[in-house]
Design a protein around this motif. Structure first.
Motif, mmCIF file in Angstrom:
data_model
loop_
_atom_site.group_PDB
_atom_site.id
_atom_site.type_symbol
_atom_site.label_atom_id
_atom_site.label_comp_id
_atom_site.label_asym_id
_atom_site.label_seq_id
_atom_site.Cartn_x
_atom_site.Cartn_y
_atom_site.Cartn_z
ATOM 1 N N GLY A 114 3.176 5.793 13.749
ATOM 2 C CA GLY A 114 1.819 6.091 13.308
ATOM 3 C C GLY A 114 1.819 6.978 12.081
ATOM 4 O O GLY A 114 0.922 6.902 11.234
ATOM 5 N N VAL A 115 2.854 7.830 11.982
ATOM 6 C CA VAL A 115 3.000 8.701 10.814
ATOM 7 C C VAL A 115 3.620 7.939 9.647
ATOM 8 O O VAL A 115 3.116 7.965 8.522
ATOM 9 C CB VAL A 115 3.867 9.935 11.159
ATOM 10 C CG1 VAL A 115 4.107 10.782 9.908
ATOM 11 C CG2 VAL A 115 3.203 10.768 12.246
ATOM 12 N N SER A 116 4.714 7.218 9.900
ATOM 13 C CA SER A 116 5.438 6.566 8.802
ATOM 14 C C SER A 116 4.655 5.411 8.180
ATOM 15 O O SER A 116 4.755 5.155 6.977
ATOM 16 C CB SER A 116 6.801 6.068 9.284
ATOM 17 O OG SER A 116 6.671 5.005 10.205
ATOM 18 N N THR A 117 3.841 4.707 8.980
ATOM 19 C CA THR A 117 3.131 3.539 8.451
ATOM 20 C C THR A 117 1.694 3.827 8.029
ATOM 21 O O THR A 117 1.047 2.951 7.442
ATOM 22 C CB THR A 117 3.113 2.392 9.486
ATOM 23 O OG1 THR A 117 2.338 2.798 10.622
ATOM 24 C CG2 THR A 117 4.511 2.017 9.928
ATOM 25 N N ILE A 118 1.190 5.011 8.330
ATOM 26 C CA ILE A 118 -0.191 5.330 7.982
ATOM 27 C C ILE A 118 -0.291 6.610 7.152
ATOM 28 O O ILE A 118 -0.736 6.580 6.006
ATOM 29 C CB ILE A 118 -1.068 5.467 9.251
ATOM 30 C CG1 ILE A 118 -1.197 4.108 9.947
ATOM 31 C CG2 ILE A 118 -2.454 6.003 8.898
ATOM 32 C CD1 ILE A 118 -1.948 3.065 9.149
ATOM 33 N N PHE A 119 0.064 7.725 7.705
ATOM 34 C CA PHE A 119 -0.063 9.074 7.136
ATOM 35 C C PHE A 119 -0.258 9.058 5.618
ATOM 36 O O PHE A 119 -1.369 8.866 5.123
ATOM 37 C CB PHE A 119 1.146 9.896 7.561
ATOM 38 C CG PHE A 119 1.075 11.351 7.196
ATOM 39 C CD1 PHE A 119 -0.095 12.071 7.353
ATOM 40 C CD2 PHE A 119 2.192 11.999 6.695
ATOM 41 C CE1 PHE A 119 -0.167 13.418 7.020
ATOM 42 C CE2 PHE A 119 2.136 13.350 6.355
ATOM 43 C CZ PHE A 119 0.965 14.050 6.523
ATOM 44 N N VAL A 120 0.803 9.208 4.823
ATOM 45 C CA VAL A 120 0.660 9.128 3.373
ATOM 46 C C VAL A 120 0.908 7.713 2.871
ATOM 47 O O VAL A 120 0.562 7.369 1.737
ATOM 48 C CB VAL A 120 1.620 10.105 2.654
ATOM 49 C CG1 VAL A 120 1.236 11.543 2.955
ATOM 50 C CG2 VAL A 120 3.072 9.848 3.051
ATOM 51 N N PHE A 121 1.495 6.865 3.724
ATOM 52 C CA PHE A 121 1.878 5.521 3.275
ATOM 53 C C PHE A 121 0.670 4.663 2.926
ATOM 54 O O PHE A 121 0.649 4.006 1.871
ATOM 55 C CB PHE A 121 2.705 4.825 4.365
ATOM 56 C CG PHE A 121 2.997 3.379 4.052
ATOM 57 C CD1 PHE A 121 3.985 3.045 3.135
ATOM 58 C CD2 PHE A 121 2.270 2.352 4.648
ATOM 59 C CE1 PHE A 121 4.246 1.716 2.829
ATOM 60 C CE2 PHE A 121 2.530 1.023 4.343
ATOM 61 C CZ PHE A 121 3.525 0.707 3.429
ATOM 62 N N TRP A 122 -0.336 4.630 3.801
ATOM 63 C CA TRP A 122 -1.456 3.714 3.604
ATOM 64 C C TRP A 122 -2.184 4.004 2.298
ATOM 65 O O TRP A 122 -2.468 3.088 1.508
ATOM 66 C CB TRP A 122 -2.408 3.792 4.783
ATOM 67 C CG TRP A 122 -3.613 2.899 4.653
ATOM 68 C CD1 TRP A 122 -4.916 3.288 4.574
ATOM 69 C CD2 TRP A 122 -3.622 1.469 4.565
ATOM 70 N NE1 TRP A 122 -5.738 2.182 4.447
ATOM 71 C CE2 TRP A 122 -4.967 1.057 4.435
ATOM 72 C CE3 TRP A 122 -2.621 0.498 4.574
ATOM 73 C CZ2 TRP A 122 -5.331 -0.273 4.321
ATOM 74 C CZ3 TRP A 122 -2.991 -0.834 4.463
ATOM 75 C CH2 TRP A 122 -4.331 -1.195 4.335
ATOM 76 N N ALA A 123 -2.501 5.258 2.042
ATOM 77 C CA ALA A 123 -3.185 5.605 0.795
ATOM 78 C C ALA A 123 -2.263 5.381 -0.396
ATOM 79 O O ALA A 123 -2.696 4.905 -1.450
ATOM 80 C CB ALA A 123 -3.652 7.061 0.837
ATOM 81 N N ALA A 124 -0.980 5.697 -0.231
ATOM 82 C CA ALA A 124 -0.032 5.584 -1.334
ATOM 83 C C ALA A 124 0.154 4.138 -1.774
ATOM 84 O O ALA A 124 0.145 3.833 -2.967
ATOM 85 C CB ALA A 124 1.313 6.193 -0.947
#
Length: 414
Positions: A114-124
């Motif tokens: 949930g952290v690796s695929t969403i956290f900063v990844f989704w916006a980035a």
């Protein structure tokens, strides 16, 4: 910009968009592995159906918690560093999962996903696609990216499924599939590190342009943030609900289940090829994302209006064509929803925050559409379909009204 540059995207741009599509595809293979390897995962881990569902609940909770903080940090940090760090995190999680196959460990790992695929990844990654092309190429860039992501995802899952057949033992078979996903994710990491050149597509920020916490408040106070978020909700709601045409074709129109299932595959996978067409419409025809949003919502209203008056004795061929139309328009709309970020004049410094807010609101249909529609189907049977299609028609009307307000606000701000 030369006429040649305007005419088509460069080979380099297409290559980078392909890589970003690959990255998006591999990053979501792990958390949604049950969609392809449901029985294999349960057998390999020795878990129940309920425990399988718990993993997804943990993942969804982590998504919700991390979206907005991740969007804020994605504005503060380098896009490339966010991508590389996130992909590396998924590689590590995949390796640990392949070596353990333990439910308690998997609960922690799915929170980590949930952290690796969403956290900063989704916006980035959403910002990364926007950085690849020029302002005039946004629709095409997002369209190609979504098409590449969908097609690559189907290919990767097919390859993983094929290599899993190297063993007849369910546990070993599933383990092989997981290791294949780890390998693909590692390849995506390497390609991103080599070919995504952020310095060549971004300008150095002055001290006045560095991210400050006040920009979060500025994003929250901007009415365009909320209008854009509601537009995403309507577009995604239409996109994700076309699956109800499968039971409709079978239950109401009497089309054989095997034919309905084949049509569902076309609707769910091959329609990704239409995303670049949405990009062409945005960049070359309307030269505006919001104009296409209004048009697409309007066409969808007409289509659902036609579905509501469609007789039950209609020919199967015509019924099939009509059932594919909402999916075609929905894909050409959903595939370019993020291309409107620049037209809405969001400051790049807080674009990630806007993406986080819009994602939380925009993907809410997953939380309540299915529940509402399911209750209607349980209670009213086949009579629920006019209610469902009427609801979706209303969703399109709301999306159209919201986008009209967005255009008025854009003109006012200009």
């Amino acid at each position: 910009m030369s006429d040649k540059t305007k005419a088509h995207l460069s080979a380099k741009t297409l290559w980078v968009l392909f890589i970003l599509g690959l990255v998006n595809a591999v990053m979501y293979c792990f958390p949604y592995i049950r969609y392809v390897f449901y029985d294999q995962q349960i057998a390999a881990m020795g878990i129940t159906n309920t425990q399988s569902g718990i993993l997804m609940t943990i993942y969804a909770a982590a998504n919700t918690i991390t979206l907005i903080p991740g969007g804020i940090l994605a504005d503060k940090w380098s896009v490339k560093k966010c991508l590389v760090g996130s992909i590396l995190g998924s590689v590590v999680i995949g390796i640990i999962y392949a070596l353990t196959m333990n439910f308690a460990v998997a609960c922690v790992l799915w929170a980590g996903l949930g952290v690796s695929t969403i956290f900063v990844f989704w916006a980035a990654i959403t910002k990364a696609v926007g950085q690849v092309g020029t302002a005039e190429e946004q629709g095409m860039c997002y369209g190609i990216y979504y098409a590449a992501s969908g097609i690559i995802s189907a290919i990767l899952n097919a390859v993983c499924l094929q290599v899993s057949r190297l063993s007849d033992d369910p546990s070993t078979s599933f383990s092989i599939a997981v290791w294949a996903m780890v390998a693909f994710t590692a390849v995506a990491l390497i390609l991103t590190m080599i070919f995504f050149k952020e310095k060549s597509i971004t300008q150095t920020k002055s001290s006045d342009e560095e991210f400050k916490i006040k920009y979060v408040g500025e994003a929250l106070k901007n009415p365009m943030t909320w209008l854009f978020s509601l537009m995403v909700l309507c577009a995604y709601g239409l996109y994700t609900s076309v699956s109800y045409f499968s039971p409709y074709l079978t239950d109401v129109l009497g089309i054989p289940l095997v034919h309905s299932s084949f049509i569902s595959i076309v609707r769910s996978n091959l329609m990704n090829l239409l995303c670049p067409i949405g990009g062409i419409i945005v960049d070359k025809i309307f030269k505006s994302s919001t104009k296409w949003y209004i048009t697409a919502f309007g066409i969808t209203i007409v289509i659902y209006g036609g579905v509501l008056i469609m007789p039950s004795n209609i020919s199967p061929v015509l019924a099939t064509i009509v059932s594919l139309l909402p999916s075609a328009i929905g894909m050409m709309l959903y595939g370019v929803i993020w291309s409107g970020l620049q037209e809405c004049k969001f400051k790049p410094i807080y674009a990630g925050t806007v993406i986080g807010i819009a994602s939380i609101i925009g993907y809410l249909p997953d939380s309540f559409y299915y529940i509402i529609f399911g209750k209607w189907m349980d209670k009213f049977g086949n009579n629920a379909y006019p209610m469902i299609f009427g609801f979706l028609m209303g969703t399109a009307a709301l999306g159209m009204a919201i986008t009209i307000l967005m255009r008025k606000l854009i003109k006012k701000n200009n």
